[in-house]
Motif scaffolding. Structure first.
Motif, PDB file in Angstrom:
ATOM      1  N   ALA A  28     -30.655  11.656 -15.592  1.00 36.79           N
ATOM      2  CA  ALA A  28     -30.170  12.528 -14.531  1.00 36.79           C
ATOM      3  C   ALA A  28     -31.092  12.488 -13.322  1.00 36.79           C
ATOM      4  N   VAL A  29     -30.525  12.874 -12.195  1.00 33.63           N
ATOM      5  CA  VAL A  29     -31.279  13.098 -10.968  1.00 33.63           C
ATOM      6  C   VAL A  29     -31.418  14.612 -10.833  1.00 33.63           C
ATOM      7  N   PHE A  30     -32.630  15.054 -10.527  1.00 36.73           N
ATOM      8  CA  PHE A  30     -32.910  16.483 -10.381  1.00 36.73           C
ATOM      9  C   PHE A  30     -33.192  16.784  -8.910  1.00 36.73           C
ATOM     10  N   PRO A  31     -32.189  17.279  -8.164  1.00 37.61           N
ATOM     11  CA  PRO A  31     -32.447  17.674  -6.775  1.00 37.61           C
ATOM     12  C   PRO A  31     -33.337  18.918  -6.772  1.00 37.61           C
ATOM     13  N   PRO A  32     -34.137  19.107  -5.725  1.00 34.77           N
ATOM     14  CA  PRO A  32     -35.006  20.289  -5.708  1.00 34.77           C
ATOM     15  C   PRO A  32     -34.199  21.587  -5.720  1.00 34.77           C
ATOM     16  N   TRP A  33     -34.562  22.476  -6.634  1.00 37.28           N
ATOM     17  CA  TRP A  33     -34.004  23.820  -6.744  1.00 37.28           C
ATOM     18  C   TRP A  33     -32.507  23.845  -7.027  1.00 37.28           C
ATOM     19  N   LYS A  34     -31.978  22.764  -7.609  1.00 40.42           N
ATOM     20  CA  LYS A  34     -30.557  22.709  -7.958  1.00 40.42           C
ATOM     21  C   LYS A  34     -30.410  22.168  -9.373  1.00 40.42           C
ATOM     22  N   ALA A  35     -29.202  22.280  -9.899  1.00 43.34           N
ATOM     23  CA  ALA A  35     -28.929  21.770 -11.246  1.00 43.34           C
ATOM     24  C   ALA A  35     -29.017  20.243 -11.276  1.00 43.34           C
ATOM     25  N   PRO A  36     -29.478  19.683 -12.389  1.00 41.47           N
ATOM     26  CA  PRO A  36     -29.547  18.223 -12.501  1.00 41.47           C
ATOM     27  C   PRO A  36     -28.153  17.601 -12.486  1.00 41.47           C
ATOM     28  N   VAL A  37     -28.103  16.345 -12.041  1.00 41.68           N
ATOM     29  CA  VAL A  37     -26.849  15.601 -11.964  1.00 41.68           C
ATOM     30  C   VAL A  37     -26.953  14.395 -12.900  1.00 41.68           C
ATOM     31  N   PRO A  38     -26.339  14.483 -14.083  1.00 43.59           N
ATOM     32  CA  PRO A  38     -26.377  13.344 -15.009  1.00 43.59           C
ATOM     33  C   PRO A  38     -25.633  12.147 -14.441  1.00 43.59           C
ATOM     34  N   TYR A  39     -26.176  10.936 -14.676  1.00 46.48           N
ATOM     35  CA  TYR A  39     -25.510   9.745 -14.173  1.00 46.48           C
ATOM     36  C   TYR A  39     -25.311   8.658 -15.221  1.00 46.48           C
ATOM     37  N   GLU A  40     -25.952   8.775 -16.379  1.00 50.03           N
ATOM     38  CA  GLU A  40     -25.781   7.755 -17.418  1.00 50.03           C
ATOM     39  C   GLU A  40     -26.126   8.350 -18.775  1.00 50.03           C
ATOM     40  N   THR A  41     -25.271   8.096 -19.766  1.00 48.98           N
ATOM     41  CA  THR A  41     -25.546   8.502 -21.140  1.00 48.98           C
ATOM     42  C   THR A  41     -26.110   7.299 -21.880  1.00 48.98           C
ATOM     43  N   LEU A  42     -27.265   7.483 -22.494  1.00 47.88           N
ATOM     44  CA  LEU A  42     -27.848   6.375 -23.267  1.00 47.88           C
ATOM     45  C   LEU A  42     -26.970   6.079 -24.476  1.00 47.88           C
ATOM     46  N   PRO A  43     -26.842   4.802 -24.835  1.00 54.48           N
ATOM     47  CA  PRO A  43     -26.027   4.465 -26.011  1.00 54.48           C
ATOM     48  C   PRO A  43     -26.689   4.971 -27.285  1.00 54.48           C
ATOM     49  N   GLY A  44     -25.872   5.342 -28.220  1.00 55.38           N
ATOM     50  CA  GLY A  44     -26.377   5.764 -29.519  1.00 55.38           C
ATOM     51  C   GLY A  44     -26.579   7.257 -29.624  1.00 55.38           C
ATOM     52  N   VAL A  45     -26.785   7.661 -30.851  1.00 56.98           N
ATOM     53  CA  VAL A  45     -27.059   9.054 -31.185  1.00 56.98           C
ATOM     54  C   VAL A  45     -28.397   9.060 -31.910  1.00 56.98           C
ATOM     55  N   PHE A  46     -29.205  10.069 -31.647  1.00 56.01           N
ATOM     56  CA  PHE A  46     -30.554  10.123 -32.210  1.00 56.01           C
ATOM     57  C   PHE A  46     -30.645  11.219 -33.264  1.00 56.01           C
ATOM     58  N   ALA A  47     -31.345  10.926 -34.351  1.00 61.45           N
ATOM     59  CA  ALA A  47     -31.448  11.860 -35.470  1.00 61.45           C
ATOM     60  C   ALA A  47     -32.354  13.048 -35.162  1.00 61.45           C
ATOM     61  N   TRP A 103     -55.524  27.235 -19.369  1.00 60.35           N
ATOM     62  CA  TRP A 103     -55.315  26.985 -17.953  1.00 60.35           C
ATOM     63  C   TRP A 103     -53.844  26.704 -17.690  1.00 60.35           C
ATOM     64  N   ALA A 104     -53.369  27.127 -16.546  1.00 59.90           N
ATOM     65  CA  ALA A 104     -52.018  26.802 -16.089  1.00 59.90           C
ATOM     66  C   ALA A 104     -52.156  25.811 -14.939  1.00 59.90           C
ATOM     67  N   ILE A 105     -51.419  24.717 -15.010  1.00 59.65           N
ATOM     68  CA  ILE A 105     -51.427  23.696 -13.961  1.00 59.65           C
ATOM     69  C   ILE A 105     -50.074  23.756 -13.265  1.00 59.65           C
ATOM     70  N   ALA A 106     -50.081  23.753 -11.944  1.00 58.56           N
ATOM     71  CA  ALA A 106     -48.835  23.779 -11.170  1.00 58.56           C
ATOM     72  C   ALA A 106     -48.919  22.775 -10.031  1.00 58.56           C
ATOM     73  N   ILE A 107     -47.752  22.263  -9.645  1.00 61.43           N
ATOM     74  CA  ILE A 107     -47.649  21.386  -8.483  1.00 61.43           C
ATOM     75  C   ILE A 107     -46.482  21.874  -7.639  1.00 61.43           C
ATOM     76  N   GLU A 108     -46.490  21.522  -6.367  1.00 59.48           N
ATOM     77  CA  GLU A 108     -45.388  21.879  -5.480  1.00 59.48           C
ATOM     78  C   GLU A 108     -44.156  21.054  -5.842  1.00 59.48           C
ATOM     79  N   VAL A 109     -42.988  21.658  -5.706  1.00 56.66           N
ATOM     80  CA  VAL A 109     -41.750  20.920  -5.931  1.00 56.66           C
ATOM     81  C   VAL A 109     -41.528  20.008  -4.732  1.00 56.66           C
ATOM     82  N   PRO A 110     -41.359  18.702  -4.965  1.00 60.40           N
ATOM     83  CA  PRO A 110     -41.164  17.788  -3.840  1.00 60.40           C
ATOM     84  C   PRO A 110     -39.828  18.038  -3.145  1.00 60.40           C
ATOM     85  N   GLU A 111     -39.741  17.592  -1.902  1.00 64.05           N
ATOM     86  CA  GLU A 111     -38.523  17.803  -1.119  1.00 64.05           C
ATOM     87  C   GLU A 111     -37.367  16.930  -1.596  1.00 64.05           C
TER      88      GLU A 111
END
Length: 106
Positions: free
Chosen positions: A8-27, A66-74
């Motif tokens: 998926a693509v994750f736009p800043p401050w919005k819901a992710p947009v899935p674009y491809e499902t990986l083949p197979g199912v994982f246990a 400790w808590a580590i934080a970074i700014e959300v990119p544009e």
């Protein structure tokens, strides 16, 4: 239980947009996460290199740790979503997770 992975693509401050499902199912969710990370490996490194100059981690004491934080990119970043067999999202991951982990390790 079985799991599927969607890149998926994750736009800043919005819901992710899935674009491809990986083949197979994982246990396991861990197996699904490993497959998602491997599929995104080239994109992750490129995004981290592009974002390196703008990622300024901040840390502060939080209880005994400790808590580590970074700014959300544009711009949007890549990641994956993990769904269980009923279609419920059980986990997600983005390039920024790698950035925070690397910052925490110094």
């Amino acid at each position: 239980m079985s799991y599927t992975v969607k890149l998926a693509v994750f736009p800043p401050w919005k819901a992710p947009v899935p674009y491809e499902t990986l083949p197979g199912v994982f246990a396991t969710a861990a197996g699904a996460a490993e497959a998602g990370a491997k599929a995104l490996e080239p994109i992750t490194e490129r995004e981290l290199a592009d974002l390196a100059s703008s990622l300024t981690p901040r840390s502060r004491r939080l209880g005994e740790g400790w808590a580590i934080a970074i700014e959300v990119p544009e711009g949007s970043i890549h990641g994956y979503l993990i769904y269980d067999e009923t279609g419920v999202e059980v986990s997600n991951w983005t390039t920024l997770d790698v950035a925070v982990d690397r910052s925490a390790k110094g």
